[in-house]
Design an enzyme around this catalytic site. Structure first.
Site, PDB file in Angstrom:
ATOM      1  N   GLU A 169       0.998  -1.267   0.008  1.00 44.96           N
ATOM      2  CA  GLU A 169      -0.038  -0.062   0.012  1.00 44.96           C
ATOM      3  C   GLU A 169       0.750   1.070   0.042  1.00 44.96           C
ATOM      4  OE1 GLU A 169      -2.469  -0.486   3.498  1.00 44.96           O
ATOM      5  OE2 GLU A 169      -3.150  -2.063   3.139  1.00 44.96           O
ATOM      6  N   LEU A 213      -5.745  -1.558  -1.024  1.00 46.62           N
ATOM      7  CA  LEU A 213      -5.432  -1.361   0.539  1.00 46.62           C
ATOM      8  C   LEU A 213      -6.133  -2.792   1.204  1.00 46.62           C
ATOM      9  CD1 LEU A 213      -6.347   2.484   0.798  1.00 46.62           C
ATOM     10  CD2 LEU A 213      -4.056   1.180   0.412  1.00 46.62           C
ATOM     11  N   GLU A 243      -4.582  -6.266   3.224  1.00 46.73           N
ATOM     12  CA  GLU A 243      -3.432  -6.851   3.719  1.00 46.73           C
ATOM     13  C   GLU A 243      -3.465  -8.225   3.361  1.00 46.73           C
ATOM     14  OE1 GLU A 243      -3.384  -3.041   5.447  1.00 46.73           O
ATOM     15  OE2 GLU A 243      -5.224  -4.686   5.749  1.00 46.73           O
ATOM     16  N   GLN A 294       1.740  -1.658   5.979  1.00 47.17           N
ATOM     17  CA  GLN A 294       2.098  -0.284   6.577  1.00 47.17           C
ATOM     18  C   GLN A 294       2.136  -0.171   7.676  1.00 47.17           C
ATOM     19  OE1 GLN A 294      -0.994   2.838   5.360  1.00 47.17           O
ATOM     20  NE2 GLN A 294       0.415   2.703   3.508  1.00 47.17           N
ATOM     21  N   TYR A 339      -1.672  -3.399  11.518  1.00 46.41           N
ATOM     22  CA  TYR A 339      -2.716  -4.098  10.245  1.00 46.41           C
ATOM     23  C   TYR A 339      -2.145  -5.409   9.878  1.00 46.41           C
ATOM     24  CZ  TYR A 339      -3.309   0.987   9.259  1.00 46.41           C
ATOM     25  OH  TYR A 339      -3.854   2.386   9.322  1.00 46.41           O
ATOM     26  N   HIS A 388      -1.080   2.977  14.835  1.00 45.78           N
ATOM     27  CA  HIS A 388       0.267   3.504  14.519  1.00 45.78           C
ATOM     28  C   HIS A 388       1.186   3.295  15.395  1.00 45.78           C
ATOM     29  CE1 HIS A 388      -3.156   5.599  12.335  1.00 45.78           C
ATOM     30  NE2 HIS A 388      -2.551   5.130  11.340  1.00 45.78           N
TER      31      HIS A 388
END
Length: 716
Positions: free
Chosen positions: A411, A440, A442, A464, A468, A513
């Site tokens: 991605e 997008l 996985e 990413q 994820y 994140h």
């Protein structure tokens, strides 16, 4: 009414005896009679394999009896394909397996299936590890209990065939091959199946060749849960870009005609086709299934009346084949299956853990080192001192330049160059065939890696963020890691999965994140988990992972600490965390040490390395002299280095940025204790919490203050 093995066998014999020549049908002549008899024999072999597997299970001599009864029409699908068309099959595909293997000299599909049923070490595909429908010689990639998990790989393989031919990559299958992938109606509802079909259509919509036949064998049941009779057609029939064909899976000429059309379309137009076969399920889901608990007698009887063997016999008799001849063939095949079963039950089984796990983690370190240092034109180490992100970018560029089998994708990795710029400029340098963006999704990213790896590439997909990967962990756990295990090393899926991960990002964060959990990866057998902390290690470890994938077919996960991507300084303004990317080989399972202090060993990795080094500097001012051990490899752990440096000081502090429960520190403790270490031992970790947004993250993450306080306690 429960339809057992004897009922199914007896019902077919009785019905066959009742057929007469006057039972004419419309499709006489659509299949040559001799060819029809050949397919009937494959169907009969499949049926007798089911009956015998259940008999062996009752006698506790066999261990797997999810059968193919009612699905024998898939023999015609095999007949519509070439033997060099790769197949990823549903577990009810014994008739397909028999029909294909009969075309290859030296193969004995009856014996091979039974060797799997009794878990014999001589089983030519799994070596006694599982009963799977697979054969390297027959281009059948083995699957186990497929709940659609194999569909992303099938899409990836279809994607790879054309790409391999155009890039000159040695591929096991010809450029005009067609990939066939079969699954059940219940699996068609799984998100993995929906995503895989979507990925195939998305690729085809963009003009990417996608020679793939999805075969949905719809028996109307998912174990005990019924599928609405019109659901598969409504869900997949109207899809733009997807050619939908349907056939009665119990009608041999109908299946063969539809399958030939599907294969022709996929091979000619290099586009996905959906073949919907309406089948029945005879004898329950598996050997232990009591079908009468959830199905009525009328439903069971209706399916029995549609027995595909009976349908083929009816067709052949109408075509002039003698019913007695069919009965004799059926009985002769049954006798051969039973005789073979009586032989294979005496075959040796796997009898040691070493034998069982042998295919999981093959390792040839000398060959890996040679591949790192000698493959292609010798890559040149850069004199420039770089950050971790720059070193990875530099190394990916060197690999793409020297190794034509390498692909980089994921991605945002192409035009954008990655969220953190790690792949910036690579697409422009090497083109969209080598460096490209994906959906997008996985599962599709990893499925592309699984398929291209089979086709001869060394894929380097990017996930990413670490959080994820959990959306698609089964593609690593259930597909990538198991393939060499269930094929006894005959099939491999080499890949290096790059994942931006771990915590400590500033100004951009939250759970997705800043995920600090690696537990879901570390317990996958055979998986290599690498976590570099500095630029030179990142470059060398990435090269090692790529060569391990190429040489040994290893599946490697390369976790790149996001917070260290652009870090320059160890201490303010010193630029001590910059380094020149090297072309060295770092053997898997070897650590790196900083210092030679004799008071304390701090064991850490990732973000913990610069944190521990800064802590060690302050501890030295208090008279506590430490050495810092960077594990670098979390699976397998560098056990020898760990024990050596633990015993050198007799005091070990594990500074683990992952969580207290399920974190890396637990495995470090176990490795030390199991190795006989009896010195002092302590750990500091992040909390058992998700990582919140903003400054609150500091309350749950491992800190330098935590490391120093624990070090002082341990040293007194």
């Amino acid at each position: 009414m429960a339809l057992g093995s004897l009922d199914l066998d007896g019902a077919f014999r009785a019905a066959l005896d009742g057929l007469v020549v006057s039972d004419r049908i419309d499709k006489v002549g659509s299949i040559d009679a001799a060819f029809g008899v050949e397919l009937f024999e494959s169907q009969a072999a499949s049926r007798h394999l089911d009956l015998t597997a259940r008999r062996l299970g009752v006698a506790r001599q066999g261990f797997y009896s999810i059968g193919s009864s009612g699905h024998e029409g898939n023999a015609a699908v095999a007949a519509a394909l070439r033997v060099d068309d790769p197949a990823l099959l549903h577990y009810r595909s014994a008739a397909f397996f028999v029909q294909r293997c009969k075309q290859i000299p030296g193969l004995d599909p009856i014996r091979d299936v039974l060797l799997g049923v009794v878990a014999a070490a001589a089983d030519p595909i799994s070596g006694g590890r599982h009963k799977v429908i697979g054969s390297a010689a027959a281009s059948i990639i083995p699957q186990t209990s497929t709940i659609a998990s194999h569909l992303p790989r099938a899409v990836g393989l279809a994607f790879a065939l054309d790409r391999a031919a155009k890039q000159g990559i040695s591929c096991p299958w010809p450029a005009d091959a067609v990939v066939v992938c079969s699954f059940g109606d219940a699996s068609a509802n799984h998100s993995t199946a929906v995503g895989a079909v979507n990925a195939a259509l998305h690729a085809a919509h963009q003009g990417v060749p996608m020679p793939l036949v999805f075969v949905c064998e719809d028996n109307g049941l998912g174990i005990s849960v019924p599928t609405a009779p019109d659901w598969i057609e409504r869900a997949y029939g109207p899809r733009p870009g997807l050619t939908y064909l349907a056939a009665d899976g119990c009608d041999l000429p109908d299946v063969l005609g539809a399958a030939e059309d599907a294969v022709h379309l996929a091979r000619t137009w290099r586009a996905p086709v959906f073949l919907h076969l309406r089948t029945v399920r005879l004898g329950g889901h598996a050997g232990s299934d009591v079908e009468s608990a959830y199905r009525g007698p009328a439903d069971i009887a209706a399916d029995l009346a549609r027995d595909p063997l009976l349908g083929t016999a009816r067709f052949l008799i109408a075509a002039g084949v003698d019913a007695g001849d069919l009965r004799e063939r059926y009985e002769r095949i049954g006798a051969r299956v039973r005789e073979t079963a009586d032989e294979v039950v005496h075959e040796a089984r796997l009898d040691s853990a070493a034998a069982v796990i042998a295919p999981l983690a093959p390792t040839h370190p000398t060959s890996i080192r040679a591949d790192v240092t000698r493959r292609g034109p010798a890559p040149q180490a850069s004199d420039s001192r770089m950050t971790v992100a720059q070193a990875i970018n530099h190394t990916l560029g060197e690999l793409l330049a020297t190794d034509p089998d390498v692909l980089v994708f994921g991605e945002d990795v192409g035009r954008k160059g990655g969220v953190y710029g790690v792949t910036k400029g690579l697409r422009k340098r090497f083109g969209a065939r080598r460096v490209f963006d994906t959906l997008l999704d996985e599962q599709s990213v990893l499925g592309t890696a699984l398929g291209t790896g089979l086709a001869g590439f060394i894929p380097i997909p990017e996930i990413q963020y670490l959080a994820y990967v959990h959306n698609a962990a089964d593609q690593i756990r259930g597909e990538a890691a198991t393939l060499p295990f269930f094929s006894n090393g005959q099939y491999r899926n080499p890949m290096v999965v790059r994942i931006a991960g771990l915590a400590y990002q500033k100004g951009f964060g939250g759970h997705f994140h800043n995920d600090d959990s690696l537990a879901a990866l570390r317990d996958i057998p055979g998986l290599v988990v690498a976590v570099p902390a500095r630029a030179d290690d990142a470059a060398a470890m990435l090269r090692t992972c790529v060569s391990a994938a190429r040489v040994d077919g290893r599946v490697c996960v390369f976790v790149e600490p996001i917070a260290l991507y652009h870090t320059k300084d160890l201490h303010p303004g010193d630029e001590a965390w910059l380094a020149s990317p090297v072309t060295d080989h770092i053997p898997i399972g070897t650590a790196r040490t900083y210092g030679d202090g004799t008071d304390l060993t701090i064991v850490t990795f990732g973000n913990g390395v610069p944190m521990s080094l800064r802590s060690a500097n302050r501890l030295a001012a208090q008279g506590i002299h430490t050495r810092v051990l960077d594990l670098r490899w979390l699976n397998p752990l560098p056990a020898d280095d760990l024990l050596h440096h633990a015993e050198a000081t007799g005091r070990v502090l594990v500074a683990d940025e992952t969580r207290s429960s399920g974190g890396v520190s637990e495995s470090v403790y176990a490795a030390l204790i199991d190795s006989g270490y009896r010195g002092a031992l302590a750990r500091v970790t992040s909390a058992d919490s998700f990582v919140p947004l903003g400054p609150a993250a500091d309350t749950v993450l491992l800190s330098e203050a935590d490391i120093e306080a624990a070090a002082i306690r341990l040293s007194h």
